[in-house]
Scaffold this motif. Structure first.
Motif, PDB file in Angstrom:
ATOM      1  N   ILE A  93       0.838  -1.203   0.000  1.00 56.76           N
ATOM      2  CA  ILE A  93       0.000   0.000   0.000  1.00 56.76           C
ATOM      3  C   ILE A  93       0.873   1.253   0.000  1.00 56.76           C
ATOM      4  O   ILE A  93       0.665   2.183  -0.792  1.00 56.76           O
ATOM      5  CB  ILE A  93      -0.940   0.008   1.224  1.00 56.76           C
ATOM      6  CG1 ILE A  93      -1.972  -1.103   1.093  1.00 56.76           C
ATOM      7  CG2 ILE A  93      -1.629   1.355   1.374  1.00 56.76           C
ATOM      8  CD1 ILE A  93      -2.802  -1.323   2.339  1.00 56.76           C
ATOM      9  N   LEU A 153       2.367   1.743  -3.339  1.00 59.27           N
ATOM     10  CA  LEU A 153       1.359   2.223  -4.301  1.00 59.27           C
ATOM     11  C   LEU A 153       1.102   3.713  -4.118  1.00 59.27           C
ATOM     12  O   LEU A 153       1.002   4.463  -5.079  1.00 59.27           O
ATOM     13  CB  LEU A 153       0.054   1.446  -4.124  1.00 59.27           C
ATOM     14  CG  LEU A 153       0.010   0.071  -4.783  1.00 59.27           C
ATOM     15  CD1 LEU A 153      -1.190  -0.715  -4.273  1.00 59.27           C
ATOM     16  CD2 LEU A 153      -0.068   0.218  -6.291  1.00 59.27           C
ATOM     17  N   SER A 202      -3.167   4.776 -11.090  1.00 59.71           N
ATOM     18  CA  SER A 202      -3.193   4.600  -9.635  1.00 59.71           C
ATOM     19  C   SER A 202      -3.616   5.898  -8.948  1.00 59.71           C
ATOM     20  O   SER A 202      -4.235   5.870  -7.882  1.00 59.71           O
ATOM     21  CB  SER A 202      -1.825   4.158  -9.132  1.00 59.71           C
ATOM     22  OG  SER A 202      -0.876   5.192  -9.330  1.00 59.71           O
ATOM     23  N   SER A 237      -7.477   6.132  -9.021  1.00 58.20           N
ATOM     24  CA  SER A 237      -8.042   5.062  -8.211  1.00 58.20           C
ATOM     25  C   SER A 237      -7.916   5.372  -6.732  1.00 58.20           C
ATOM     26  O   SER A 237      -8.896   5.345  -5.985  1.00 58.20           O
ATOM     27  CB  SER A 237      -7.282   3.768  -8.493  1.00 58.20           C
ATOM     28  OG  SER A 237      -8.099   2.873  -9.146  1.00 58.20           O
ATOM     29  N   LEU A 238      -6.686   5.658  -6.294  1.00 62.06           N
ATOM     30  CA  LEU A 238      -6.447   5.845  -4.870  1.00 62.06           C
ATOM     31  C   LEU A 238      -7.110   7.124  -4.371  1.00 62.06           C
ATOM     32  O   LEU A 238      -7.741   7.133  -3.314  1.00 62.06           O
ATOM     33  CB  LEU A 238      -4.942   5.873  -4.593  1.00 62.06           C
ATOM     34  CG  LEU A 238      -4.239   4.536  -4.843  1.00 62.06           C
ATOM     35  CD1 LEU A 238      -2.745   4.654  -4.573  1.00 62.06           C
ATOM     36  CD2 LEU A 238      -4.834   3.440  -3.969  1.00 62.06           C
ATOM     37  N   PRO A 246     -10.772  -0.904  -0.492  1.00 64.97           N
ATOM     38  CA  PRO A 246     -10.745  -1.766  -1.677  1.00 64.97           C
ATOM     39  C   PRO A 246     -12.099  -1.877  -2.379  1.00 64.97           C
ATOM     40  O   PRO A 246     -12.162  -1.933  -3.604  1.00 64.97           O
ATOM     41  CB  PRO A 246     -10.299  -3.125  -1.140  1.00 64.97           C
ATOM     42  CG  PRO A 246     -10.458  -3.053   0.328  1.00 64.97           C
ATOM     43  CD  PRO A 246     -10.316  -1.620   0.699  1.00 64.97           C
ATOM     44  N   ILE A 256     -12.338   1.090  -4.464  1.00 61.93           N
ATOM     45  CA  ILE A 256     -11.459   1.001  -5.645  1.00 61.93           C
ATOM     46  C   ILE A 256     -12.172   0.202  -6.735  1.00 61.93           C
ATOM     47  O   ILE A 256     -12.202   0.586  -7.901  1.00 61.93           O
ATOM     48  CB  ILE A 256     -10.111   0.346  -5.275  1.00 61.93           C
ATOM     49  CG1 ILE A 256      -9.301   1.311  -4.415  1.00 61.93           C
ATOM     50  CG2 ILE A 256      -9.332  -0.033  -6.538  1.00 61.93           C
ATOM     51  CD1 ILE A 256      -7.995   0.746  -3.921  1.00 61.93           C
ATOM     52  N   ALA A 308      -3.218  -4.503 -11.932  1.00 61.40           N
ATOM     53  CA  ALA A 308      -3.053  -3.344 -11.045  1.00 61.40           C
ATOM     54  C   ALA A 308      -4.214  -3.269 -10.054  1.00 61.40           C
ATOM     55  O   ALA A 308      -4.001  -3.072  -8.853  1.00 61.40           O
ATOM     56  CB  ALA A 308      -2.976  -2.066 -11.876  1.00 61.40           C
ATOM     57  N   THR A 359      -3.712  -3.977  -5.924  1.00 63.95           N
ATOM     58  CA  THR A 359      -4.086  -2.909  -5.001  1.00 63.95           C
ATOM     59  C   THR A 359      -5.180  -3.372  -4.040  1.00 63.95           C
ATOM     60  O   THR A 359      -5.067  -3.197  -2.821  1.00 63.95           O
ATOM     61  CB  THR A 359      -4.588  -1.685  -5.790  1.00 63.95           C
ATOM     62  OG1 THR A 359      -3.651  -1.408  -6.826  1.00 63.95           O
ATOM     63  CG2 THR A 359      -4.732  -0.492  -4.896  1.00 63.95           C
TER      64      THR A 359
END
Lengths: 309, 341, 604
Positions: A30, A33, A99, A102-103, A239, A242, A285, A289
């Motif tokens: 994490i 990422l 990423s 997403s994050l 998650p 995500i 990916a 994640t």
């Protein structure tokens, strides 16, 4: 490690967590990422291929197939993940940039859900009576909505310029709102349940009988005891969010082109199912994640609540 | 005490209907209000449904026919009235009776929505039924075995796979398996070729095999984890120790006592999951191009076809509410404490 | 959102749809294709390949100019698949090329395009009528004689009043919103006429009169030399008033052709079976070889391709060409490639440059786009040289009679744009460092998305920064890119667009995209950027010209005039890669529909 009695709950949990190798691996992934997302511009600069740059010289335009030239989707030292068919954009830098979206969206949407859910849950559980009935029914309504259908519909009707924002920033805010706003009842129910059970416990009774006022009880007695479950469910909600963001992008209502998102890349890859490399990288990916957050979240739960082990 | 059960059911049904009214009203408002915030007028909304060559007159007539000039409450009332008592529909050359539950007519194709939904429910139902049987059997079996052999290699491997399973989006596993099993190897028929079970059970199963497995993989992972946790908890309870002490065979202890305790939360979640799935397995249906409710909803949204969206939302909400109701009723039957409340 | 899976919808006549684009590397290659098309024209004129022995060999493009597997064998079932729903089976409302092609199986319009390979298909021949229209009064009155003995599938004879009724009902755009609107535009209908449902009992003899059961006369507001093209529209297929069910008629169609409907399940599937009331003696055009047609709707597009390749399905009825995934499969496998035809379409994929949005009010800034864009990447974005199309430099595609080749803004030797010229134009425009603007595209069309991204990449080096704005295609013209106030308020400088001729003719191609009078202040028009008074006048002159040869010469100057103003960036002349049905006979591409002719097919 002898002075057991001197340790707080947090310290005990931390001890347990440290011993859970799998959870630590999840945690490290994490952190990596997050670093990757923050440093994406620098990393991509080092790779030398901006995520939106066309490389059509790497595409079979003459033969008309529009597939990347070379084997395995045009993988090479220069383009380690290969390139997209048609426009030849570098897949590695697109995955790295993906990423960020997403994050960012998952974190803030989680924050929103947890905030709304916690407030509603505490209010509902603590005050009871008609307040509880009202909020509980509200949660029922939210839970009865076909969430994804609804989210697509909402994301689809919002114009490109609204609320003084436009472009990517508007879409990101919108997605955070949609994902966060519709997810709060899940956490709300958990907090409500915890609050009710805590309310009946001795220490709250004690505080009450000592003449403590309601807000005081709320903040000093209840909230600290709710921190652990909220923390665990937040970690496990990330998650989910995500995946939710990826699903919305996959369905075409996420952030607009040409900004790279994992779900959007998968959606682009659908028409090129004969070139699996295209769907593999964004899919991996997402997988890595989400797995990392799940591993860490599990470990955290075990650490804070050893019975669940 | 059948009386209490009946009043309980009636109370819940009334609440469920209230819930459906709210859900449909909220959906209606969102599709009514959001475009208007964005500056749309009844005429610009009607422009969507009149083709390119329409005159101002046609646009106005269309807006009128669709009732776009009416205030939102009136529009909602008309729609809701249609659902309860039916409606009349002017198809140009005459008037047609649309019997209850009349969910209106598509703004685009002018086909009645309800028969179209009836046509799609079997698809979603087949998908949910097959997948849920698979994941329940698989998930519970793996969960129980894992719990019994806690810490073993099997347990660890199963739990790792399960964790991986919940971390995979269906549109990724679905696509990869489609690309591989259907297009590359030709083992299964790709989607879009749904056949009713009553027409040809073999083709029905063939078309659904891949979606079932993909969906079941995702869900059984979750159920395995839940079952394992539940089993571990119940197996430590006193009554299990008592059962063992009585000398009952281990199999009986595990199945009749341990599993029963662990299953209660599973039943709850199972009900909710099936309800949600019936309400629109959007991603699965989209990935495998199954013509079910979820795909219908997405098509409706893309085309701005409000009656379709409303219809599907309502049906989906009915499924979710029904699933909740059944779960609660099962509880009431199983656990007398709930009834007493 | 919906079309994340299939690249394209169907190829709507007139309206714009996603397809793919093909690219050619050099101008030399381009002219080679033109030459090919011309030779096809020469070859298709006189011979009737349908009965010639042997027919064309099974090789790439064999079906373009000749009949593959000619045969007169009757019987069998033709299986067709469609990745979407049929736009409408109602002849009064249908507006897609494939649907017009197919409608001839169950309906007989006054005239029709000749079912023949190559250029011969552009010839209009009598169908329900005995001969072509007879114009009087300077093209204001058109008279058709109807064949005797043509019957509906219920056995009643088709009369002139059934054609009249069919045309009149199609003008009710509230009931049939998606149909073509030519008749209400040209016919001298009573003021405020709203079709036979809403204006019951209104005398419409001022527009269409039927002096006897077998004569129908159309009365127009102004002279129109090309009325025969309107008489071939499915809207002239007869509809018996007693059996008309308005918006429902699409499910209850009464056939006048060799086939009638069976097992019709809306949005799912239907079949055509023989109509025993159809009489070959009344019909010189149809062979009616197969016993049955089976059409499945909403089938996964990739699945259709695979099943056509395996022979399990005969044809992708939408005729838009293979999906991207099949493209590499077909092009790299010689056996499969021999089983494919690369058809050209009378369709242009282009980008509107809106002069209402500064700095595009300055022609030099528009020219900067013309020079700065990488034309080769436009072609790739649209699907490459086979499934996309050929590089375009004019509005009219080569298939449209009257097409003239010219290139006002050469894109350099490799077609990648001319940056030096683009910078010059920018300086002349007073924006030497470039500017920022927005580009609209249809978000549910991957190819338009790729095109918008290609513009963004190509224009960045000369300092023009684009923000991309995706809008749903359902509302694209009504609310967004085709809505003039929206365009100005949201500074939509560029907008992806596309247009296909309703029939291969300058009027059919140009009028809806360059006439400033079709722009509606409330939105909905495909023309978003062309407002040139000269062009409007030139169009009026061309439409009034009744001499076909003279009329055809008038279109190219209009094309050139629009290009001089640089308000449209032509991308590619569309092409599609079609899979030739393996098990069928009499297979050929009709140039009128740019796909296989569905009227002539038989089963081997």
């Amino acid at each position: 490690m002898r002075k057991i009695e001197g340790r707080s709950l947090g310290q005990i949990a931390w001890m347990r967590l440290k011993r859970d190798k799998v959870a630590i691996v999840g945690f490290v992934v994490i952190v990596l990422l997050i670093l990757m997302a923050i440093l994406a511009p620098l990393i991509v600069k080092a790779i030398g291929h901006p995520p939106n740059e066309f490389n059509q010289d790497l595409i079979d335009t003459q033969g008309g197939t529009l597939a990347p030239l070379g084997r395995f989707g045009g993988m090479s030292w220069d383009h380690p993940f290969g390139v997209e068919p048609v426009n030849g954009r570098d897949l590695m830098s697109r995955v790295i940039y993906g990423s960020r979206i997403s994050l960012l969206i998952a974190f803030f949407a989680t924050l929103l859900s947890v905030t709304i859910g916690t407030v509603m849950g505490i209010v509902s559980g603590f005050f009871g009576g008609w307040v509880d009935a009202l909020i509980s029914r509200l949660m029922d309504v939210f839970l009865a909505f076909p969430l994804l259908v609804f989210a697509i519909a909402l994301a689809g009707v919002i114009p490109d310029d609204a609320f003084g924002l436009q472009g990517d920033s508007l879409r990101i805010v919108l997605l955070i709102f949609i994902i966060g706003f519709f997810n709060w009842p899940y956490i709300g129910r958990i907090v409500r349940g915890q609050t009710i059970s805590l309310r009946e416990r001795e220490f709250v009774d004690a505080a009450r009988s000592l003449g403590a006022r309601r807000p005081y009880i709320l903040f000093t007695e209840l909230l600290p005891n709710l921190v652990a479950p909220i923390l665990v469910y937040s970690t496990l909600l990330i998650p989910t969010n995500i995946l939710f963001e990826a699903a919305l992008s996959f369905l075409g209502v996420g952030v607009r082109a040409p900004t790279a998102t994992w779900g959007g890349m998968l959606s682009d890859a659908v028409t090129f199912y004969t070139m699996p490399h295209f769907m593999l990288w964004p899919g991996l990916a997402i997988f890595i994640t989400v797995l990392a957050f799940n591993l860490f979240g599990d470990g955290l739960r075990d650490a804070l609540d050893p019975r669940s082990r | 005490m059948p009386d209490t059960v009946i009043t309980y059911i009636i109370r819940r049904l009334v609440a469920a209907i209230g819930l459906l009214v709210i859900v449909s009203a909220v959906t209606f408002s969102i599709f009514y209000l959001v475009p208007r915030w964005a500056g749309a007028t009844p005429e610009t909304l009607a422009t969507r449904y009149v083709g390119r060559a329409a005159t101002e007159d046609t646009v106005k007539l269309t807006a009128e026919r669709l009732g776009l000039y009416d205030p939102i409450a009136v529009q909602y009332w008309n729609w809701a009235k249609g659902v309860v008592v039916g409606a009349e529909y002017d198809y140009g050359a005459g008037v047609e009776r649309c019997p209850a539950p009349c969910l209106g007519y598509s703004f685009i194709t002018k086909q009645p929505v309800w028969p179209e939904l009836l046509d799609r429910i079997p698809v979603t139902l087949s998908l949910a039924a097959g997948a849920s049987v698979l994941w329940l059997a698989l998930g519970v079996a793996i969960g129980v075995l894992s719990a019994l052999r806690r810490g073993s290699i099997f347990d660890r491997a199963a739990m790792t796979v399960a964790l991986a399973g919940v971390s995979l989006p269906i549109f990724f596993t679905g696509l990869i398996s489609l690309a591989f099993f259907s297009y590359q190897l030709g083992w299964t028929v790709p989607g879009g070729t749904f056949v009713k079970i009553t027409d040809n059970p073999i083709k029905w199963a063939q078309a659904l095999t891949l979606p079932w497995i993909t969906l079941a993989f995702l869900f059984s992972a979750q159920y395995a984890r839940l079952t394992r946790a539940g089993m571990l908890e119940t197996m430590n309870e006193d009554f299990i120790r008592t059962a063992r002490a009585k000398g009952l065979p281990e199999r009986t202890v595990v199945v009749q006592h341990g599993l029963r305790g662990a299953l209660t939360p599973i039943v709850t979640i199972f009900g909710l999951d099936v309800g949600l799935l019936l309400g629109g397995a959007v991603l699965t249906e989209k990935t495998f191009s199954l013509p079910g409710l979820g795909k219908y909803a997405v098509d409706g949204i893309v085309a701005n076809d409000l009656p379709k969206i409303l219809g599907v939302t309502l049906v989906a909400a009915v499924f979710i509410v029904l699933a909740n109701l059944i779960v609660d009723l099962l509880y009431a039957v199983v656990d007398p404490r709930v009834r007493a409340k | 959102m919906s079309s994340t899976f299939t690249t394209s919808g169907s190829d709507k006549k007139g309206c714009t749809t996603t397809m793919s684009i093909k690219r050619l590397r050099t101008v030399a290659a381009l002219s080679a294709v033109v030459a090919l098309a011309l030779s096809a024209c020469g070859g298709g004129g006189g011979n009737d390949n349908g009965t010639a022995a042997g027919g064309a060999k099974n090789e790439f493009n064999a079906g373009l100019a000749a009949v593959v597997n000619p045969s007169d064998k009757k019987g069998g079932t033709i299986k067709m698949g469609h990745s979407d729903t049929w736009d409408s089976l109602d002849p009064g409302e249908t507006y897609y090329g494939y649907a017009w092609n197919f409608a001839r199986l169950y309906g007989r319009s006054l005239l029709m395009f000749k079912p023949a390979p190559g250029k011969a298909a552009n010839e209009v021949v009598p169908d329900l009528a005995e001969g072509l229209g007879v114009p009087t009064d300077g093209g204001k009155t058109w008279t058709y004689k109807i064949r005797k003995g043509v019957k509906f599938d219920d056995g009643t004879e088709v009369k002139a009043k059934d054609v009249k009724y069919a045309v009149l009902r199609s003008t009710d755009k509230e009931t049939f919103p998606n149909g073509p609107a030519y008749f209400e535009a040209f016919l001298n209908l009573p003021a405020g006429y709203k079709g036979p449902y809403k204006s019951k009992g209104v005398n419409t003899d001022s527009a269409i009169s039927t002096p006897d059961d077998y004569t129908i006369v159309f009365h127009l507001k102004n002279g129109f030399g090309g009325f025969d093209y309107l008489a071939q529209l499915p809207q002239t297929m007869p509809v018996p008033e007693a059996k008309d069910t308005g918006a429902r008629y699409r499910n209850t169609i009464v056939s006048s052709g060799p086939y009638k409907f069976a097992n019709l399940q809306p949005d799912k599937s239907f079949e055509l079976v023989r109509n025993d009331k159809w009489d070959q003696a009344t019909d010189p055009n149809r062979k009616a070889l197969p016993d049955k047609y089976q059409v499945s709707l909403k089938v996964n597009a990739d699945d259709i391709d695979n099943r056509v390749i395996s022979g399990d399905l005969d044809i992708d009825v939408s005729g838009t060409g293979v999906q991207p995934a099949s493209l590499s499969k077909v092009l790299t496998d010689p056996a499969l490639k021999a089983q494919a035809d690369n058809a050209s379409l009378a369709r242009l994929w282009y980008t509107s440059i809106n002069p209402t949005v500064p700095p595009f009010n300055n022609i030099e800034c528009r020219k900067a786009i013309q020079y700065g864009m990488n034309k080769a990447s436009y072609q790739t974005a649209y699907g490459g040289p086979f499934s996309g199309g050929d590089l375009a430099t004019t509005l009219m595609p080569p298939l449209v009679p009257g097409y003239e080749k010219f290139d006002l803004y050469p894109a350099g030797p490799d077609s990648k744009g001319d940056q030096a010229k683009a910078k010059e134009a920018l300086t002349a425009c007073g924006q030497p460092n470039g500017f920022t603007t927005n580009m609209a595209y249809r978000s549910d069309r991957p190819r338009e998305k790729a095109t918008a991204e290609a513009f963004q990449q190509a224009l960045k080096p000369i300092g023009i920064n684009l923000t991309l704005k995706g809008y749903p295609s359902g509302d694209y013209f009504s609310q967004y890119a085709g809505n003039p106030p929206f365009v100005v308020a949201n500074k939509i400088g560029l907008a992806t667009n596309g247009w296909g001729a309703d029939w291969n003719d300058g009027f059919g191609f140009l009028s809806q995209i360059v006439d400033s009078r079709v722009i509606r202040p409330t939105g909905g028009s495909s023309n978003t950027s062309v407002r040139i008074p000269d062009v409007d006048k030139m169009l009026d002159a061309a439409i009034a010209e009744t001499d076909t040869a003279k009329r055809e010469k008038l279109w190219a100057p209009i094309d050139k005039r629009v290009m001089e103003e640089a308000v449209i960036y032509p991308g590619v002349y569309a092409k599609s890669l079609l899979l030739r049905p393996k098990n069928l006979s009499n297979v050929f591409i009709s140039e009128a529909f740019n796909m296989y002719d569905y009227l002539s097919l038989g089963v081997k």
